[in-house]
Motif scaffolding. Sequence first.
Motif, PDB file in Angstrom:
ATOM      1  N   LYS A 194       0.832  -1.207   0.000  1.00  0.00           N
ATOM      2  CA  LYS A 194       0.000   0.000   0.000  1.00  0.00           C
ATOM      3  C   LYS A 194       0.867   1.258   0.000  1.00  0.00           C
ATOM      4  O   LYS A 194       0.533   2.243  -0.656  1.00  0.00           O
ATOM      5  N   SER A 195       1.967   1.231   0.722  1.00  0.00           N
ATOM      6  CA  SER A 195       2.889   2.370   0.696  1.00  0.00           C
ATOM      7  C   SER A 195       3.442   2.564  -0.707  1.00  0.00           C
ATOM      8  O   SER A 195       3.477   3.685  -1.227  1.00  0.00           O
TER       9      SER A 195
ATOM     10  N   ALA B  94       2.133   1.762  -3.524  1.00  0.00           N
ATOM     11  CA  ALA B  94       1.112   2.232  -4.454  1.00  0.00           C
ATOM     12  C   ALA B  94       1.103   3.766  -4.504  1.00  0.00           C
ATOM     13  O   ALA B  94       1.004   4.364  -5.585  1.00  0.00           O
ATOM     14  N   PHE B  95       1.222   4.415  -3.356  1.00  0.00           N
ATOM     15  CA  PHE B  95       1.237   5.878  -3.299  1.00  0.00           C
ATOM     16  C   PHE B  95       2.510   6.429  -3.948  1.00  0.00           C
ATOM     17  O   PHE B  95       2.459   7.286  -4.836  1.00  0.00           O
ATOM     18  N   TYR B  96       3.669   5.944  -3.510  1.00  0.00           N
ATOM     19  CA  TYR B  96       4.922   6.526  -3.949  1.00  0.00           C
ATOM     20  C   TYR B  96       5.266   6.157  -5.397  1.00  0.00           C
ATOM     21  O   TYR B  96       5.924   6.933  -6.090  1.00  0.00           O
ATOM     22  N   GLN B  97       4.804   5.013  -5.883  1.00  0.00           N
ATOM     23  CA  GLN B  97       4.991   4.682  -7.297  1.00  0.00           C
ATOM     24  C   GLN B  97       4.157   5.602  -8.181  1.00  0.00           C
ATOM     25  O   GLN B  97       4.587   5.968  -9.275  1.00  0.00           O
ATOM     26  N   ALA B  98       2.973   5.989  -7.716  1.00  0.00           N
ATOM     27  CA  ALA B  98       2.161   6.942  -8.471  1.00  0.00           C
ATOM     28  C   ALA B  98       2.838   8.312  -8.495  1.00  0.00           C
ATOM     29  O   ALA B  98       2.844   8.993  -9.520  1.00  0.00           O
ATOM     30  N   ALA B  99       3.417   8.715  -7.381  1.00  0.00           N
ATOM     31  CA  ALA B  99       4.088  10.014  -7.316  1.00  0.00           C
ATOM     32  C   ALA B  99       5.384  10.023  -8.115  1.00  0.00           C
ATOM     33  O   ALA B  99       5.703  11.012  -8.783  1.00  0.00           O
ATOM     34  N   PHE B 100       6.125   8.925  -8.059  1.00  0.00           N
ATOM     35  CA  PHE B 100       7.451   8.855  -8.675  1.00  0.00           C
ATOM     36  C   PHE B 100       7.558   7.629  -9.573  1.00  0.00           C
ATOM     37  O   PHE B 100       8.213   6.635  -9.221  1.00  0.00           O
ATOM     38  N   PRO B 101       6.940   7.651 -10.748  1.00  0.00           N
ATOM     39  CA  PRO B 101       6.949   6.465 -11.608  1.00  0.00           C
ATOM     40  C   PRO B 101       8.343   6.085 -12.120  1.00  0.00           C
ATOM     41  O   PRO B 101       8.551   4.946 -12.538  1.00  0.00           O
ATOM     42  N   HIS B 102       9.294   7.006 -12.047  1.00  0.00           N
ATOM     43  CA  HIS B 102      10.659   6.712 -12.497  1.00  0.00           C
ATOM     44  C   HIS B 102      11.503   6.034 -11.408  1.00  0.00           C
ATOM     45  O   HIS B 102      12.601   5.577 -11.687  1.00  0.00           O
ATOM     46  N   TRP B 103      11.005   5.958 -10.183  1.00  0.00           N
ATOM     47  CA  TRP B 103      11.717   5.260  -9.117  1.00  0.00           C
ATOM     48  C   TRP B 103      11.431   3.766  -9.195  1.00  0.00           C
ATOM     49  O   TRP B 103      10.440   3.341  -9.786  1.00  0.00           O
ATOM     50  N   SER B 104      12.286   2.990  -8.537  1.00  0.00           N
ATOM     51  CA  SER B 104      12.094   1.535  -8.503  1.00  0.00           C
ATOM     52  C   SER B 104      12.564   0.986  -7.157  1.00  0.00           C
ATOM     53  O   SER B 104      13.183   1.700  -6.362  1.00  0.00           O
ATOM     54  N   ILE B 105      12.292  -0.276  -6.936  1.00  0.00           N
ATOM     55  CA  ILE B 105      12.774  -0.939  -5.725  1.00  0.00           C
ATOM     56  C   ILE B 105      14.266  -1.194  -5.900  1.00  0.00           C
ATOM     57  O   ILE B 105      14.680  -1.886  -6.819  1.00  0.00           O
ATOM     58  N   ARG B 106      15.063  -0.591  -5.037  1.00  0.00           N
ATOM     59  CA  ARG B 106      16.525  -0.706  -5.087  1.00  0.00           C
ATOM     60  C   ARG B 106      17.012  -1.952  -4.354  1.00  0.00           C
ATOM     61  O   ARG B 106      18.005  -2.547  -4.736  1.00  0.00           O
TER      62      ARG B 106
ATOM     63  N   LEU C 271      -1.913  12.562   1.816  1.00  0.00           N
ATOM     64  CA  LEU C 271      -1.623  11.574   2.859  1.00  0.00           C
ATOM     65  C   LEU C 271      -1.347  10.247   2.181  1.00  0.00           C
ATOM     66  O   LEU C 271      -2.104   9.833   1.298  1.00  0.00           O
ATOM     67  N   ASP C 272      -0.276   9.581   2.606  1.00  0.00           N
ATOM     68  CA  ASP C 272      -0.044   8.239   2.091  1.00  0.00           C
ATOM     69  C   ASP C 272      -0.895   7.247   2.893  1.00  0.00           C
ATOM     70  O   ASP C 272      -1.649   7.641   3.794  1.00  0.00           O
ATOM     71  N   ASN C 273      -0.789   5.977   2.570  1.00  0.00           N
ATOM     72  CA  ASN C 273      -1.649   4.964   3.202  1.00  0.00           C
ATOM     73  C   ASN C 273      -1.389   4.763   4.690  1.00  0.00           C
ATOM     74  O   ASN C 273      -2.232   4.204   5.390  1.00  0.00           O
ATOM     75  N   ASP C 274      -0.239   5.206   5.187  1.00  0.00           N
ATOM     76  CA  ASP C 274       0.053   5.064   6.612  1.00  0.00           C
ATOM     77  C   ASP C 274      -0.170   6.358   7.383  1.00  0.00           C
ATOM     78  O   ASP C 274       0.167   6.450   8.556  1.00  0.00           O
TER      79      ASP C 274
END
Length: 137
Positions: free
Chosen positions: A16-17, A19-31, A115-118
């Motif tokens: 859920k976290s 989902a929010f941040y991927q929408a905000a930053f689609p160019h980021w990824s799981i490092r 607000l993010d999901n948390d």
Amino acid sequence: MARLEHVNLVGKDIEKSLAFYQAAFPHWSIRAEGEGEWYGKPRRWVHFGDDHQYLAFSDFGEGENRDLTGHSMGLAHIAFAVNNLDAVIKRLNQSGFPIYKSGADSLHRKNIYFLDNDGFEVEFTEYLSDIPSERNS
């Protein structure tokens, strides 16, 4: 020189976290991601960002986030400077995240809060000037 490398957020549900941040930053990824233990409690962790900065998420959170309208100690919000605020708002709205509150009126920047999901308040700011004294007024 110093720069902020990461912010570590403890929540309840990493998906859920994300989902929010991927929408905000689609160019980021799981490092990076993994599992571990934090003072006797198992946890999953994920680092989500780019080559220079990231958000660290852990999923062992209990209880509720602080009341953002109150005066309790704790994190008030985190803020990101973005190049196109309207595009961020559109992506977040399309992903089911409504605007939490409007930002202040300024000739040299526009900003908005979500607000993010948390329950973490996240500010997004687009600067309309390259002059530091105007940006910081």
